[in-house]
Design an enzyme around this catalytic site. Structure first.
Site, PDB file in Angstrom:
ATOM      1  N   TRP A  42       6.085 -47.881  -1.069  1.00  0.00           N
ATOM      2  CA  TRP A  42       7.527 -47.634  -1.069  1.00  0.00           C
ATOM      3  C   TRP A  42       7.839 -46.504  -0.081  1.00  0.00           C
ATOM      4  CZ3 TRP A  42       6.495 -51.023  -4.773  1.00  0.00           C
ATOM      5  CH2 TRP A  42       7.535 -51.793  -5.287  1.00  0.00           C
TER       6      TRP A  42
ATOM      7  N   ASP B 215      18.691 -46.774  -8.215  1.00  0.00           N
ATOM      8  CA  ASP B 215      19.069 -48.182  -8.389  1.00  0.00           C
ATOM      9  C   ASP B 215      20.263 -48.439  -9.303  1.00  0.00           C
ATOM     10  OD1 ASP B 215      16.598 -47.940  -7.217  1.00  0.00           O
ATOM     11  OD2 ASP B 215      15.588 -49.397  -8.486  1.00  0.00           O
TER      12      ASP B 215
ATOM     13  N   GLU C 107       7.203 -41.007 -14.744  1.00  0.00           N
ATOM     14  CA  GLU C 107       8.159 -41.406 -13.699  1.00  0.00           C
ATOM     15  C   GLU C 107       9.398 -40.520 -13.774  1.00  0.00           C
ATOM     16  OE1 GLU C 107       9.191 -45.533 -13.982  1.00  0.00           O
ATOM     17  OE2 GLU C 107      10.208 -45.569 -12.036  1.00  0.00           O
TER      18      GLU C 107
HETATM   19  C1  GLC Z   1      12.612 -47.477  -8.162  1.00  0.00           C
HETATM   20  C2  GLC Z   1      13.374 -46.204  -7.846  1.00  0.00           C
HETATM   21  C3  GLC Z   1      13.180 -45.845  -6.388  1.00  0.00           C
HETATM   22  C4  GLC Z   1      11.695 -45.744  -6.082  1.00  0.00           C
HETATM   23  C5  GLC Z   1      10.917 -46.963  -6.542  1.00  0.00           C
HETATM   24  C6  GLC Z   1       9.422 -46.766  -6.471  1.00  0.00           C
HETATM   25  O1  GLC Z   1      13.114 -48.557  -7.501  1.00  0.00           O
HETATM   26  O2  GLC Z   1      14.714 -46.343  -8.165  1.00  0.00           O
HETATM   27  O3  GLC Z   1      13.849 -44.660  -6.075  1.00  0.00           O
HETATM   28  O4  GLC Z   1      11.496 -45.548  -4.724  1.00  0.00           O
HETATM   29  O5  GLC Z   1      11.251 -47.279  -7.859  1.00  0.00           O
HETATM   30  O6  GLC Z   1       9.040 -45.605  -7.162  1.00  0.00           O
END
Ligand code: GLC
Length: 439
Positions: A37, A174, A404
């Site tokens: 990511w 999100d 998280e």
């Molecule tokens: C979710 C979060 C985002 C993050 C991803 C991976 O989609 O909202 O901010 O980058 O997870 O951790």
């Protein structure tokens, strides 16, 4: 916590990053997010830089493998297949736009923390290491520059100074209530078969709802049908928000890119970067609302400000030097939000009707958001509040581990565990090194 306990936790944090290492890139967490990511990797690179400069650079290099020819760095790079995540490469259908021979990627982007991370890694290196790694850093600098040019070209075509996001996933937050009104206009129809995997890994009550997912995928369908072409997407987007958190991160990263450019002995782009930063900062300034003590994003479809109270309203401190009155107003609001909770800063204040202490971006505390806020508060010389957030973040992690996110009322960990960016935040925020003052 004793120095020995803190040292042990730092070891644990390194172990989380190592366990999530997949051959040079780091997954956010094993099953829920099994790919690379974008903004997670930027935070992770800063975490690695506390003990391994090469691994930090490799993290950024692996992300750049997914950069598109037009400069965009996608929010997910699918280096290798996994069955534990939806939507995968087949849903995104970006094949025609990705680099020939490059890995599959998603078609949207994420907050551009990258150049800030690159500067952090560079500044962490001793001089001799810098000389040795100059070419690698210079290549990453060029990649960041191309991405910044993409942002201001593709996502601010009218040159307003604020960049637009076309999907809530691009904001990194999100299901923030800030998007509720704008997202409610997005149809829930889709021909894509939605097979949520996230709720198999994490309690559904901590995740977005099904109807949110239908809209998320409707947006993906729409942009895929537009061939992932930035101008066509901009024209047809049913969700389009000029967003202050993303713009602030971009403005700060542009400042960091300019600093890197001169550190690398290159002043060719100095004027361009200064102009870019100035326009972004001016755009942000216009979104300051003294009565709210916050900055507000703007819904470009409804042509309305989004006044919903979320942490994003304070992130512009990262890039701006506020005047005394604005700084006092913003910190007073943050202090009020903190007074209502055990652990701060909540992503939504407890007094808001939208507050849900366990549901993802609708209340929980996130270590990386605190990290950004701490940088902004330090920049604006609000050291007490910065210290409060730093202490809260470290204490939360010390109590329940590298979750998280964290419930602001109870301090319990939420979402998935062994989370990479929470580990990176611990490593950087507990680092007593002097450079902590600038980062
Ligand atoms: C979710 C979060 C985002 C993050 C991803 C991976 O989609 O909202 O901010 O980058 O997870 O951790």
């Amino acid at each position: 916590m004793s120095a020995a306990e803190e040292a042990r936790l730092r070891q644990d944090a390194r172990a989380v990053l190592s366990a999530n290492d997949r051959d040079g890139y780091t997954v956010p967490t094993a099953r829920l997010y099994p790919f690379q990511w974008n903004w997670d990797s930027a935070f992770v690179a800063m975490g690695f830089a506390t003990w391994d400069y090469d691994r930090a650079l490799t993290e950024l290099e692996r992300l750049v493998e997914g950069q598109w020819p037009d400069g965009m760095i996608p929010h997910i790079v699918f280096h290798r297949p996994s069955e534990t995540y939806f939507p995968g490469p087949d849903v995104w259908g970006t094949g025609a736009r990705i680099r020939a021979g490059g890995p599959a990627t998603s078609g949207i982007t994420q907050p551009p923390v990258f150049a800030t991370a690159l500067r952090f890694v560079w500044e962490a290196m001793p001089d001799a290491t810098r000389r040795d790694r100059l070419q690698r850093v210079a290549r990453l600098y060029r990649a960041a520059l191309a991405w910044h040019r993409w942002w201001v070209g593709a996502r601010d075509p009218l040159r307003t100074g604020l960049v637009g996001v076309l999907h809530t996933w691009e904001t990194g937050s999100d299901n923030s209530p800030a998007w509720d009104a704008a997202l409610s206009r997005v149809p829930t129809t889709t021909n894509t078969c939605i097979r949520r995997k996230d709720t198999g890994h994490v309690e559904a009550a901590m995740r977005p709802r099904d109807v949110d997912y239908q809209r998320y995928i409707h947006l993906v369908d729409t942009y895929r049908a537009a061939g992932w072409d930035p101008a066509r997407q901009w024209a047809v987007a049913p969700f389009k928000v000029a967003e202050v958190q993303t713009t602030a991160i971009l403005a700060r990263a542009t400042e960091d890119l300019a600093a890197l450019s001169s550190a690398l002995g290159n002043d060719t782009e100095a004027a361009e970067l200064a102009g870019m930063r100035q326009r972004l900062c001016a755009g942000l300034q216009r979104q300051w609302r003294p009565g709210l003590g916050r900055f507000v994003s703007r819904d470009l479809v409804a042509r309305r400000d989004i006044e919903t109270a979320t942490h994003a309203g304070f992130v512009p401190l990262l890039a701006l030097d506020l005047d005394g009155a604005a700084c006092a107003a913003a910190t007073a609001v943050m202090a009020r939000w903190l007074a209502d909770v055990r652990l701060g800063l909540p992503t939504v204040p407890r007094s808001s009707p939208d507050f849900e202490p366990k549901r993802y971006w609708r209340g929980p505390v996130w270590a990386i958001i605190n990290w950004l806020l701490i940088l902004g508060l330090r920049r604006n010389a609000c050291l007490d509040l910065a210290e409060r957030l730093r202490a809260d973040t470290l204490a939360a992690i010390e109590r329940v581990g590298f979750a998280e996110n964290f419930d602001p009322l109870t301090g319990e960990g939420g979402g998935a565990g062994s989370f990479s960016w929470t580990a990176a935040a611990y490593l950087v925020l507990s680092d007593n090194d002097a450079r902590r003052d600038s980062f």
